[in-house]
Motif scaffolding. Structure first.
Motif: not given
Length: 667
Positions: A258-285
């Motif tokens: 989901a993040y990759r869909q909108i990365r170009s729209q939000i990555n350069d917005l002022p003040g935005t920060k991003f942290r990558s990690e892994k969570l225990d999740l099902a294949p889809t929401r």
């Protein structure tokens, strides 16, 4: 001074020179001896005398420890100094720390051993640890000193435990066990570590919080499939104003895709920060969410209802399989008893000493029959559906449940298993089976399909008031003619429809491992009720899974109870049904194929993957004919299925399109 003769029987003493001592010296020695003996005897009421042995003193101490009252016992420290019983009781309470409210069970093991003026007694100390009653037992040796005619307990903190010293406190630390996984049919965990991105904002990098909020909101709404419920950023400006300038103010956690869909729209917005990690999740929401349930930190009602099982921070299964099998999945927590002592600020600080440890025992997995690819197809078919709906799929050859999807979104009731709704015209499959079994009709037998048909003053009509005239029965079935079935209802008899339904597993007692509604078929009703029941109205109710299993039975030739769980396997699954008459199922299969090639399910005629057999259904659920549920049941290859849309209106505009999406998404 110890006297070697009985009290009250003084003997004449001599000086080193052999002469009697001076009267004054003799008086001083005798007075000191009497005072020491009296001091040793103080507070020893009820304890054992030297002649009785130390058993009574040991038992009095153990009893008093548990009660918090040691006044019947005398104490000295290892140096022989007297210790008040009240001080010992207080120190035991303090040493007990977090366990002070649940004193141990204490018992003497064997008779004390006496060596002159010293005795030792072996005792067993058995604590019950919170929250689940784990027992911590160990042996200690109690030492006693004989003072004159009485036995005194030699008190030191090590009496409570060998690793305790003055000022220590017992504390219990709990370690959660690794939670067992819910597995798919291939034995792989459905919930597994998957990449996510935490989207946050640093306040001192933002000059226009409202503009930033608008842009983030637009980006989140552009994600497909849409996030349900939508990400709410309305309070972001307020949160930024209240946070410290360099803080990471979290906005949302997105799956990586989901993040990759909108990365170009939000990555350069002022003040935005991003942290990558892994969570225990099902294949889809939304992956089988209603069936799987969720795992969350213990909530207030969990803690109130099960204080012996859960503590704050514990993970607890809620709903679905996670809730039903929480005890199996959560395992047994580990427990550690440590010693603490007050730090400079008065707060307890661990000493680094561990007195007891029970390793956590991992939870046991629950293995399901779910097929990940089929489940994804079912979830995808419901994506975007705003009405409550369900898709359930069953393997024809063995009855295993391949998918149970519910919508809208990731939450909601497990309609696939527990809905109790009228089946509408899908039940013509059951009525037709009953009629064919009785020889009341054949594929090409002419059966009239008028615009309306009346029974005992009640008028029945077809959808959109269509009329076919007199046509072969197969055409009545393919076009879903209600009036034709209402006219044929008397040929089923008072309970013929119920008998046909039971041959397909309806009303049976299933052991699925989860709650399931197996249906209730109308029987012994009035002529009007029998007419309504023949096309799935009246008092007949089913669930999507019950109807999918009945459909699989027609395709297979015999009903088998669906299987959802492989481990733990259900203890008492329903026995298989009787073999269905081959000539009846052969004719029924022909008619269900013609629903797709010539009838109400023609939209599925070009679906890839082999011929589709099925039956549409529109079911009125109250006295307003415009209020209807929508259905489609059928099978393709080895996959039987049922699609249900609550208040879906016409099945051709709701259930059939969902079915098409499901079948096109299958591997």
């Amino acid at each position: 001074m110890r006297l070697s003769y009985p009290l009250g029987t003084p003997r004449r003493s001599t000086s080193p020179t052999g002469r009697p001592p001076a009267p004054a010296a003799h008086a001083r020695r005798l007075g000191a001896a009497l005072a020491a003996t009296a001091l040793a005897a103080t507070g020893l009421v009820g304890c054992s005398s030297a002649e009785d042995g130390p058993e009574r003193t040991v038992d009095a101490f153990l009893s008093g420890w548990g009660k918090g009252d040691l006044q019947a016992v005398g104490f000295v420290d290892p140096a022989g100094r007297k210790v008040p019983a009240a001080d010992v009781a207080r120190e035991i309470r303090e040493l007990s720390g977090e366990l002070a409210q649940t004193p141990p069970v204490l018992r003497r093991t064997g008779a004390p051993k006496v060596d002159k003026s010293i005795a030792t007694a072996d005792i067993e100390v058995d604590w019950t640890l919170p929250p689940d009653g784990t027992h911590w037992s160990y042996a200690r040796q109690l030492r006693l000193n004989r003072a004159g005619e009485q036995w005194q307990v030699i008190w030191e903190p090590q009496v409570v435990h060998e690793k305790l010293t003055a000022g220590d406190r017992l504390a219990v630390r709990r370690e959660s066990a690794p939670r067992g996984s819910v597995l798919d049919a291939a034995g792989k965990p459905i919930v597994a570590p998957r990449p996510v991105v935490r989207v946050g904002v640093q306040p001192n990098g933002v000059s226009d919080a409202k503009a930033l909020t608008r842009k983030l909101d637009a980006a989140f709404r552009a994600i497909r499939p849409a996030i349900t419920p939508p990400v709410d950023v309305s309070d972001l400006p307020k949160r930024l104003s209240e946070a410290t300038p360099g803080a990471f103010v979290e906005v949302v956690v997105l799956r990586d895709e989901a993040y990759r869909q909108i990365r170009s729209q939000i990555n350069d917005l002022p003040g935005t920060k991003f942290r990558s990690e892994k969570l225990d999740l099902a294949p889809t929401r939304e992956f089988a969410r209603a069936l799987l349930g969720s795992v969350d930190q213990a909530q207030a009602d969990d803690l109130a209802a099960h204080p012996d099982l859960y503590q704050r921070g514990d993970l607890v299964g809620h709903g679905g399989l996670q809730g039903r099998y929480d005890e199996r999945l959560r395992g047994t927590p580990g427990l550690t008893v440590i010693s603490e002592r007050p730090g400079p600020d008065g707060a307890a600080v661990p000493t680094g000493t561990e007195l007891f440890r029970q390793e956590p025992k991992a939870g046991t997995a629950v293995k399901t029959t779910l097929d990940v690819a089929v489940q994804k197809a079912a979830d995808a078919a419901l994506r975007g559906e705003k009405r409550r709906a369900a898709v359930v799929a069953v393997r024809v050859t063995d009855g295993t449940v391949l998918a149970t999807a519910n919508g809208p979104g990731a939450a909601g009731e497990n309609l696939a298993l527990t809905a109790q709704v009228p089946p509408g015209s899908t039940f013509k499959m059951v009525s037709a089976l009953g009629l064919l079994d009785r020889g009341a009709v054949t594929l090409d037998a002419p059966v009239a399909c008028p615009k309306t048909f009346s029974v005992d003053g009640r008028s029945f009509k077809n959808s959109d008031n269509f009329v076919l005239g007199t046509v072969p029965f197969r055409t009545d079935f393919a076009k879903s003619c209600n009036t034709a079935f209402a006219a044929l209802a008397p040929k089923l008899g008072a309970d013929g429809l119920a008998q046909a339904g039971r041959s397909l597993g309806l009303e049976a007692e299933w052991d699925l491992g989860m709650d399931v509604y197996t249906g209730k078929v109308s029987a012994n009703g009035s002529p009007a009720e029998q007419a309504a029941a023949s096309f799935g109205q009246g008092t007949t109710l089913v669930s999507p899974l019950a109807l999918a299993a009945a459909t699989a039975a027609v395709a297979r030739g015999r009903w088998e109870q669906p299987q959802l769980l492989i481990d733990p396997a259900p203890e008492k699954p329903a026995p298989a049904g009787p073999e269905l008459k081959p000539e009846s199922t052969r004719a029924l299969k022909t008619m269900m194929r013609e629903v797709v090639t010539k009838g109400t399910g023609k939209a599925l005629a070009d679906v890839p993957g082999g011929p589709v057999h099925g039956k549409t259904g529109t079911a009125e659920y109250d006295d307003d004919p415009k209020h209807t549920h929508a259905w489609f049941i059928g099978w393709q290859g080895d996959v039987a299925f049922a699609v249900f849309v609550e208040q879906g209106g016409s099945s051709t505009s709701s259930a059939v399109p969902i079915t098409e999406r499901f079948l096109r998404a299958l591997p």
